[in-house]
Write a protein that holds these residues in place. Structure first.
Motif, short mmCIF file in Angstrom:
data_model
loop_
_atom_site.label_atom_id
_atom_site.label_comp_id
_atom_site.label_asym_id
_atom_site.label_seq_id
_atom_site.Cartn_x
_atom_site.Cartn_y
_atom_site.Cartn_z
N SER A 1 24.87 67.26 53.31
CA SER A 1 25.94 66.93 54.23
C SER A 1 27.04 67.96 53.96
O SER A 1 26.76 69.00 53.36
CB SER A 1 26.43 65.50 54.01
N HIS A 2 28.27 67.68 54.36
CA HIS A 2 29.31 68.71 54.25
C HIS A 2 30.36 68.38 53.19
O HIS A 2 30.57 67.22 52.86
CB HIS A 2 29.99 68.92 55.60
N LEU A 3 31.03 69.44 52.73
CA LEU A 3 32.06 69.31 51.68
C LEU A 3 33.45 69.63 52.20
O LEU A 3 34.42 69.54 51.45
CB LEU A 3 31.73 70.22 50.49
N TYR B 1 34.86 60.27 51.42
CA TYR B 1 33.41 60.03 51.48
C TYR B 1 32.72 60.71 52.67
O TYR B 1 31.51 60.95 52.61
CB TYR B 1 33.14 58.52 51.52
N ASP B 2 33.46 60.98 53.73
CA ASP B 2 32.89 61.62 54.92
C ASP B 2 32.34 62.99 54.52
O ASP B 2 33.12 63.91 54.25
CB ASP B 2 33.98 61.74 55.99
N GLY B 3 31.02 63.11 54.48
CA GLY B 3 30.38 64.36 54.07
C GLY B 3 30.00 64.33 52.60
O GLY B 3 28.83 64.39 52.24
N MET B 4 31.00 64.15 51.74
CA MET B 4 30.77 64.24 50.30
C MET B 4 29.75 63.22 49.80
O MET B 4 28.94 63.50 48.93
CB MET B 4 32.09 64.07 49.53
N ASP C 1 31.35 74.03 56.30
CA ASP C 1 32.29 73.66 57.36
C ASP C 1 31.57 72.93 58.47
O ASP C 1 30.82 73.53 59.24
CB ASP C 1 32.98 74.91 57.94
N GLU C 2 31.79 71.63 58.53
CA GLU C 2 31.25 70.83 59.62
C GLU C 2 32.37 70.45 60.58
O GLU C 2 32.19 70.42 61.79
CB GLU C 2 30.59 69.55 59.06
N GLU C 3 33.55 70.17 60.03
CA GLU C 3 34.65 69.58 60.81
C GLU C 3 35.35 70.59 61.73
O GLU C 3 35.93 70.21 62.74
CB GLU C 3 35.70 68.97 59.87
N GLY C 4 35.35 71.87 61.34
CA GLY C 4 36.04 72.87 62.16
C GLY C 4 37.55 72.82 62.03
O GLY C 4 38.27 73.26 62.94
N LEU D 1 22.52 61.61 54.55
CA LEU D 1 23.15 60.31 54.36
C LEU D 1 24.64 60.49 54.65
O LEU D 1 25.24 61.48 54.24
CB LEU D 1 22.92 59.84 52.92
N HIS D 2 25.22 59.55 55.37
CA HIS D 2 26.62 59.71 55.79
C HIS D 2 27.23 58.32 55.94
O HIS D 2 26.52 57.36 56.23
CB HIS D 2 26.66 60.45 57.13
N ILE D 3 28.54 58.22 55.77
CA ILE D 3 29.18 56.94 56.09
C ILE D 3 29.11 56.73 57.60
O ILE D 3 29.11 57.69 58.37
CB ILE D 3 30.65 56.87 55.59
N GLY E 1 29.72 63.44 65.61
CA GLY E 1 28.83 64.59 65.41
C GLY E 1 28.57 64.81 63.92
O GLY E 1 29.35 64.38 63.08
N HIS E 2 27.46 65.46 63.61
CA HIS E 2 27.10 65.74 62.21
C HIS E 2 26.35 67.06 62.12
O HIS E 2 25.85 67.57 63.12
CB HIS E 2 26.20 64.62 61.66
N ASP E 3 26.23 67.58 60.89
CA ASP E 3 25.43 68.80 60.66
C ASP E 3 24.02 68.64 61.21
O ASP E 3 23.39 69.62 61.61
CB ASP E 3 25.37 69.11 59.17
ZN LIG Z 1 31.10 64.04 58.28
#
Ligand SMILES: [Zn+2]
Length: 418
Positions: A87-89, A98-101, A132-135, A197-199, A365-367
């Motif tokens: 997922s993304h950092l 938690y979003d990504g991490m 970078d997922e969020e932009g 896995l993501h929240i 949206g997600h990776d």
């Molecule tokens: Zn995310």
């Protein structure tokens, strides 16, 4: 291992995930709010920390040419195909932790338990922390995952942040070479599939009293600018049956959008989020109303059918009221279905730990959107308190994280032995 012993291990692992999420939350450009953007000193620092954790879990670690942190736990045979987890950092401004991490940290735990048992699987396991997922910094999203698919558009390197620094310059400042972004691309045969896995970032699991859910698709979306054009007039002198009140027409349509979308079901959602009424005076009949329509759903065909019907309803309302309606689409993204076999696999794993599995679409949206263009993709959602996300109050329960690690681990082990 007995059931209770394995549960105890999962709780220990979940506690470590929570502690590591706290540690990453402290790596921020602002002391009192979590903000960590692409190619910032904090991004590199987080990569370094996550890289250390990957090494401790028995992985070989590298940072790729766009700034993703990557780890590999070799399979029974060296160089074998890998299952990719990640997922993304990066974060939005003033983010939750938690979003990504959570996806990266739980993936490391999956490998950690294999490493503890000295167990190698038929397939290798790789973990990626996308850069970078969020932009947040450059206004372009999925830079990390599009690095892996090798689909960075030409214009991305020239894209600038709020201070006028280009992606290319920021890469140089971070010790990366902007002429080598293509080297992050992975060959299709190197990876078997991708699991993220993501929240949840929404309230559905909480409402159902479930810790985990299986994502059926990442919603597609359509956005349109719409306009009802009637006739402005004197609020005192024009009789009711002579009016062409654009706001009354818009109001009728707004109610139709809500009821039609509800009746349609299928996890479709529709929102009219803005409305502008002109001339906009207390004593003038509204002559023109512009409004936006945003609709989303897990499958493109029902989404397009809904859009067609909503626009037809608007046209009918306008015709009956002797006025004009027009709409222009300005944004469209296709739905990303999750792989059916991976959904079944994840549902089995989820059912094992919580008794039943709920399939739900992802509204965010997600990776996985980028990765699904090249590899079969599956997603597991973890309940988050109140559905709150992109906010410091974002919160997950340690027991839910333990269940997530347990389900995630068993799914990956099953898959890696195929
Ligand atoms: Zn995310």
């Amino acid at each position: 291992m007995s059931v209770s012993a394995s549960l105890r291990v999962d709780i220990q692992q979940a506690a470590r995930v929570m502690a590591r999420a706290d540690e990453l939350a402290a790596i921020s450009e602002a002391p009192d709010a979590l903000t960590r953007v692409y190619l910032s000193p904090q991004h590199l620092q987080a990569n370094q920390r996550v890289g250390e954790w990957m090494r401790q879990a028995g992985m070989t670690v590298w940072q790729d040419s766009v700034g993703n942190i990557c780890g590999r736990y070799e399979g029974e045979q060296e160089g074998t195909q890998a299952i990719l987890l990640g997922s993304h950092l990066d974060t939005v401004r003033n983010a939750g932790r938690y979003d990504g991490m959570l996806g990266v940290l739980t993936a490391i735990e999956v490998v950690h338990s294999l490493h503890q048992q000295g167990k190698r699987l038929a397939k290798a396991i790789e973990v990626v922390g996308f850069c970078d997922e969020e932009g947040t910094r450059f206004g372009i999203t999925l830079l990390g995952s599009r690095g892996l698919t090798g689909t960075w558009p030409d214009g991305w390197l020239a894209q600038t942040d709020a201070n006028g620094i280009s992606v290319a310059q920021a890469m140089v400042n971070a010790g990366l070479d902007p002429t080598r972004t293509h080297l992050a691309a992975r060959r299709t045969e190197e990876l078997a599939c991708y699991l993220e896995l993501h929240i949840e970032q929404g309230p559905c699991l909480e409402q159902q009293g479930l810790a985990l859910g299986v994502v059926e698709a990442i919603n597609g979306a359509r956005r349109l600018n719409c306009r009802f054009t009637g006739e402005a007039g004197h609020a005192g002198t024009v009789p009711m049956h002579h009016r062409k009140d654009a706001l009354a027409a818009a109001a009728e349509w707004i109610m139709a959008v809500e009821s039609t979308t509800r009746q349609r079901g299928g996890n479709l959602v529709a929102t009219i989020g803005t409305l502008d009424c002109t001339p906009g005076a207390v004593n003038v009949i509204p002559g023109e109303v512009t409004l936006t329509l945003d609709i989303r759903g897990p499958e493109d065909a029902p989404l397009d059918a809904l859009l067609h019907d909503l626009l037809a309803q608007a046209q009918d309302i306008a015709t009956r009221r002797h006025m004009r309606f027009g709409a222009q689409e300005f944004y469209r993204i296709a739905a990303t279905p999750c792989d059916a076999q991976l959904q079944t696999l994840l549902a089995d794993a989820v059912t094992r730990v919580q008794g039943r599995a709920l399939h739900l679409p992802s509204g965010a949206g997600h990776d996985a959107i980028a990765i699904a263009e090249r590899w079969p993709t599956g997603m597991l959602f973890v309940r988050c308190q109140g559905g709150i996300s992109h906010h410091p109050a974002e919160s997950v329960n340690v027991d839910d994280v333990a269940l997530a690690i347990s389900a995630f681990t068993s799914a990956v082990e099953t898959l890696a032995q195929r």
